[in-house]
Design a protein around this motif. Structure first.
Motif, mmCIF file in Angstrom:
data_model
loop_
_atom_site.group_PDB
_atom_site.id
_atom_site.type_symbol
_atom_site.label_atom_id
_atom_site.label_comp_id
_atom_site.label_asym_id
_atom_site.label_seq_id
_atom_site.Cartn_x
_atom_site.Cartn_y
_atom_site.Cartn_z
ATOM 1 N N ALA A 28 0.840 -1.195 0.000
ATOM 2 C CA ALA A 28 0.000 0.000 0.000
ATOM 3 C C ALA A 28 0.877 1.248 0.000
ATOM 4 O O ALA A 28 0.628 2.209 -0.734
ATOM 5 N N LEU A 34 -2.564 6.073 6.226
ATOM 6 C CA LEU A 34 -3.057 4.687 6.175
ATOM 7 C C LEU A 34 -3.565 4.254 7.547
ATOM 8 O O LEU A 34 -4.586 3.573 7.661
ATOM 9 N N ALA A 51 0.223 -1.698 5.929
ATOM 10 C CA ALA A 51 0.870 -0.792 4.969
ATOM 11 C C ALA A 51 1.982 -1.475 4.185
ATOM 12 O O ALA A 51 2.286 -1.079 3.068
ATOM 13 N N VAL A 88 -0.563 -5.459 -1.956
ATOM 14 C CA VAL A 88 -1.980 -5.091 -2.010
ATOM 15 C C VAL A 88 -2.860 -6.292 -2.358
ATOM 16 O O VAL A 88 -4.019 -6.356 -1.984
ATOM 17 N N VAL A 140 -7.054 2.152 0.516
ATOM 18 C CA VAL A 140 -5.737 2.601 0.051
ATOM 19 C C VAL A 140 -5.925 3.661 -1.040
ATOM 20 O O VAL A 140 -5.247 4.697 -1.053
#
Lengths: 225, 229
Positions: B114, B138, B147, B151, B162
């Protein structure tokens, strides 16, 4: 200016990082190149003289086909996940962004072909001088393959069977690079200077470098409309 | 860049500490046809600083198409769009210099984390962020522990968050959001609602489509698209 450079660098870095994270894509291209070139001695027989005279053409045609293999995904992944839309919305000139994507593509697929070509050249019985010319020609020629191929990748974006369409669109456009590239190695093989062929290849590279990014940017805008 | 770094960045409100200069988007007699169907003809509206415009209409009425036209992704058949009186097509750095778009797709790379996704996109859009700014954003959207994950391991709703974090960090005056509430849970809807309010309070502008009632305070209008309207 700084912001533009930073943005271009960010794109290059992102694409290279993605290539590292999914190594198999690049390795498939390289593997394909090696396998196709290695099939020829099996098919036409192990006569060293015959292999040597066929080598420039075999290596170049294999490089063309290996590059084709990687083109479909050049913009398709970005298109599918929406990154391409965002790329069009960045306040940076699209042709330069496109050029960065192609640079990343070449570093990942074209450059490895250049680097492995001496090995395959030796396998086909080329001597030292011929291999040097082969590498130079591929170094000048593979960026042309990426640049011209990207036009096809842009124009077939989001179409079904895009991969086959790219081949039909782009392979004819590869002919000049193929002729100059294999011609350069042929020339040195028959004792003349490869300079003319290499100069023409370099000129072709400059020409496509100047025009292709604009054509690709226009194609992407049309396909995303 | 310094704005985001200097802000304590714990609520969306503090992330837009400096109000935007007053901008104005004018759309005049827009015509768009898709696949031989007239989606809208002579669409005219004007959006001022601090206003929210909700685009409504049944499925297929052309809501997404309108948003894409406003982003400059789709070329309308006719009509003018001006940003502060300058035709959008002639803006120096294109439409992307003043707007942030969140479409159906999240525009995230599955293989990147992310944080990497947001960093690279913010740099591409010309507003680099410090890692701290990204992490705290985040965090705020409830992705604190995620984070650094690729993803592809996140759920749909988390991916959407995100994408929202990117939107909030880009600091563009005009937000164009396509179904921003889709796939979000109640908590994040509340965070997004606050972010929208803060954006309007900072004289930002928002154009969005949604099938939900937008519980946002502040001036808002609805534009309903119908057959050939």
């Amino acid at each position: 200016m700084m912001a533009l450079l930073r943005a271009l660098l960010a794109l290059l870095q992102r694409d290279l990082l993605l290539a590292v994270r999914r190594r198999q894509d690049a390795l498939v291209v390289l593997g394909f190149f090696v396998v196709v070139v290695s099939l020829f001695p099996l098919g036409v027989g192990p006569d060293p003289q015959l292999l040597r005279s066929m080598a420039p053409g075999v290596l170049w045609v294999s490089a063309l086909l290996a590059t084709m293999l990687s083109l479909e995904r050049l913009f398709a992944d970005d298109f599918r996940d929406g990154s391409l839309e965002q790329l069009l919305l960045t306040p940076q000139p699209l042709p330069l962004l496109v050029l960065m994507k192609i640079l990343a593509h070449w570093l990942v697929t074209g450059l490895p072909l250049v680097l492995i070509s001496p090995l395959l050249g030796m396998q086909l019985n080329l001597d030292g001088a011929e291999i040097v010319v082969l590498m130079t020609a591929l170094l000048l020629g593979t960026p042309i393959l990426s640049l011209v191929g990207a036009i096809g990748a842009g124009l077939t974006l989001g179409l079904r069977g895009g991969g086959v369409l790219i081949s039909l669109l782009i392979l004819p456009l590869y002919v000049p690079a193929l002729i100059m590239g294999s011609g350069a190695v042929d020339a040195v093989m028959y004792g003349s200077s490869p300079e003319a062929h290499l100069s023409l290849l370099a000129a072709l590279l400059i020409f496509t470098l100047l025009l292709a990014p604009w054509a690709i940017a226009a194609a992407l805008r049309i396909m995303l409309d | 860049m310094s704005d985001a770094a200097a802000a304590p960045a714990h609520t969306p409100g503090t992330l837009t500490p400096h109000p935007f200069p007053a901008h104005c988007l004018e759309v005049d007699s827009l015509v768009l046809e898709r696949g031989e169907r007239l989606l809208f003809n002579g669409l005219t509206f004007c959006l001022d600083a601090g206003e929210l415009l909700q685009v409504a209409g049944r499925n297929g009425a052309g809501k997404t198409s309108l948003l894409r036209v406003l982003c400059g992704l789709t070329r309308p058949m006719d009509g003018d769009m001006t940003w502060d009186g300058v035709p959008v097509r002639r803006l120096d750095d294109g439409p992307g210099g003043h707007l942030a778009y969140l479409g159906h797709h999240n525009a995230l790379k599955d293989e990147l984390s992310a944080e990497e996704n947001i960093q690279s996109q913010c740099r591409l859009h010309g507003c680099p962020q410090t890692p701290e700014a990204v992490f705290s954003m985040l965090d705020e959207l409830g992705l604190g522990g995620h984070a650094d994950l690729p993803v592809k391991l996140l759920s749909q709703g988390q991916k959407r968050r995100v994408a929202l974090a990117r939107l909030l960090l880009l600091r563009r005056p005009l937000w164009i959001l396509d179904e921003p509430f889709a796939a979000l849970d109640v908590q994040v809807i509340e965070v997004l609602r606050q972010a929208l309010e803060a954006h309007l309070a900072a004289r930002g502008m928002i154009i969005l489509t949604t099938h939900q009632v937008v519980p946002v305070r502040g001036p808002q209008r609805t534009l309903t698209l119908g057959d050939g309207a």
